[in-house]
Design an enzyme around this catalytic site. Structure first.
Site, mmCIF file in Angstrom:
data_model
loop_
_atom_site.group_PDB
_atom_site.id
_atom_site.type_symbol
_atom_site.label_atom_id
_atom_site.label_comp_id
_atom_site.label_asym_id
_atom_site.label_seq_id
_atom_site.Cartn_x
_atom_site.Cartn_y
_atom_site.Cartn_z
ATOM 1 N N HIS A 126 0.725 -1.056 -0.170
ATOM 2 C CA HIS A 126 -0.130 -0.134 0.039
ATOM 3 C C HIS A 126 1.003 1.075 -0.034
ATOM 4 O O HIS A 126 0.282 2.522 -0.041
ATOM 5 C CB HIS A 126 -0.823 0.112 0.963
ATOM 6 C CG HIS A 126 -2.014 -1.077 1.181
ATOM 7 N ND1 HIS A 126 -2.774 -1.296 0.187
ATOM 8 C CD2 HIS A 126 -2.362 -2.190 2.202
ATOM 9 C CE1 HIS A 126 -3.755 -2.348 0.291
ATOM 10 N NE2 HIS A 126 -3.319 -2.684 1.698
ATOM 11 N N ASP A 163 -2.849 -10.524 -2.527
ATOM 12 C CA ASP A 163 -3.520 -10.209 -1.244
ATOM 13 C C ASP A 163 -4.811 -9.778 -1.451
ATOM 14 O O ASP A 163 -5.240 -9.433 -2.701
ATOM 15 C CB ASP A 163 -2.729 -8.955 -0.717
ATOM 16 C CG ASP A 163 -3.134 -8.508 0.562
ATOM 17 O OD1 ASP A 163 -2.105 -8.842 1.463
ATOM 18 O OD2 ASP A 163 -3.940 -7.735 0.805
ATOM 19 N N HIS A 165 -6.499 -7.014 -0.461
ATOM 20 C CA HIS A 165 -6.524 -5.803 -0.944
ATOM 21 C C HIS A 165 -5.633 -5.455 -2.067
ATOM 22 O O HIS A 165 -4.822 -5.926 -2.312
ATOM 23 C CB HIS A 165 -5.890 -5.112 0.511
ATOM 24 C CG HIS A 165 -6.614 -5.429 1.848
ATOM 25 N ND1 HIS A 165 -6.052 -6.413 2.544
ATOM 26 C CD2 HIS A 165 -7.766 -4.869 2.195
ATOM 27 C CE1 HIS A 165 -6.908 -6.553 3.828
ATOM 28 N NE2 HIS A 165 -7.817 -5.525 3.434
ATOM 29 N N ASP A 244 -4.711 -12.970 3.029
ATOM 30 C CA ASP A 244 -5.974 -12.597 3.566
ATOM 31 C C ASP A 244 -7.288 -12.647 3.007
ATOM 32 O O ASP A 244 -8.163 -12.255 3.423
ATOM 33 C CB ASP A 244 -5.770 -11.068 4.164
ATOM 34 C CG ASP A 244 -5.023 -10.064 3.241
ATOM 35 O OD1 ASP A 244 -4.733 -10.754 2.135
ATOM 36 O OD2 ASP A 244 -4.980 -9.108 3.556
HETATM 37 ZN ZN ZN Z 1 -4.284 -7.335 2.598
#
Ligand code: ZN
Length: 308
Positions: A126, A163, A165, A244
């Site tokens: 991120h 991931d 996200h 995740d």
């Molecule tokens: Zn994540």
């Protein structure tokens, strides 16, 4: 030795407050499980060096790096966003997490090992060129990719981000860089609430609906990632390995299972063997339910080292 295992003690000292899901135990849970499963016996253990300013500043604005250094607390916490905090050890951990990927890149690019797994934190995907966010400070995998491009003269490097996200930081850093192909899957509508529309022609973003299970994931990989990767013919593959999206991880609503991580890794190993002399550098991102994280990381590593 076929594969390197890279970590650093500072990964266990950075923490963002009690009950924060991105906790030091994540790294020890993975380490202990790899050890208990006998997988570390087949890996070359390495301690991560600190990345240099020059290595990190290939992908981050030097002003941002200077601000982060200046913000580091002597005691207590300093928040850079509501979910992301620095303690007195964070900066050291961040330099070594990025350095782990630099070392992994060197070992794999030189041919000392075919693959490497970096069990480090803080995570990175991120972190944009000019800002940390979402538990991330330096974009570790991006630092490694830049090192492969600049130091080893590679012309085509792939980044695979599974991931749950979206890796907005990696997208920010590599959008429209024709030397990098980024393929990713992520849950639609989840943090960081973007990625729906790719910001460059070199990005293959595949948002998945809530409650997507194995079959749809595998279809996304087969339909979108694999043709893009085969067309691109990467000379080296980097993986933002977040676990995740597992159905038992409460961070998300996707329904992946342990076997999906093994299957996907096998597909990536096949691509790497077709185009990249088998070269893969994998870097830990998310994954928050410790036993699930440990199992899935082991499923991933077992394939990377050729044991499955
Ligand atoms: Zn994540």
């Amino acid at each position: 030795m076929l594969s390197a295992y890279i970590t650093h003690p500072s990964s266990l000292l950075h923490e963002m407050g009690r009950e924060h899901p991105e906790c030091p135990e994540r790294v020890s849970a993975i380490h202990d499980y790899l050890l208990a499963q006998g997988l570390l016996d087949f890996m070359l253990p390495q301690t991560a060096p600190a990345a240099t300013h020059a290595q990190v500043e290939r992908v981050h604005a030097s002003l941002y790096v200077a601000e982060l250094v200046a913000a580091a607390p002597k005691s207590g916490y300093v928040h850079i966003d509501p979910d992301t905090a620095m303690n007195p050890h964070t900066l050291d951990a961040a330099w070594h997490a990025a350095g782990a990927v630099v070392l992994a890149t060197e070992l794999v690019a030189r041919g000392d090992v075919a693959t490497a797994f970096c069990n480090v934190r803080p995570a990175g995907h991120h972190a944009t060129r000019a800002a940390g966010m979402g538990f991330c400070f330096f974009n570790n995998v991006a630092v490694g990719i830049a090192h492969a491009l600049e130091e080893f003269g590679l012309e085509r490097v792939a980044l695979v981000d599974f991931d749950v996200h979206h890796g907005n930081g990696s997208e920010d850093i590599f959008a429209s860089d024709e030397r990098v192909l980024m393929v990713s899957t992520f849950e639609r509508g989840l943090y960081p609430y973007n990625g729906e529309v790719a910001t460059g022609p070199n990005l293959c973003n595949v948002p998945l609906e809530r409650y997507t299970k194995s079959d749809a994931l595998r279809e996304a990989v087969t339909q979108h990632w694999l043709p893009a990767l085969d067309d691109f013919r990467p000379q080296m593959i980097f993986v933002s390995a977040g676990f995740d999206a597992h159905r038992d991880d409460d961070m998300s609503r996707l329904g992946w299972v342990d076997n999906d991580y093994a299957w996907m890794t096998r597909e990536l190993v096949n691509v790497a063997q077709r185009h990249a002399q088998g070269r893969i550098v994998s870097v830990l991102e998310g994954g928050y339910v410790l036993p699930v994280l440990a199992r899935c990381a082991a499923a991933h590593v077992r394939v990377l080292i050729g044991a499955d």
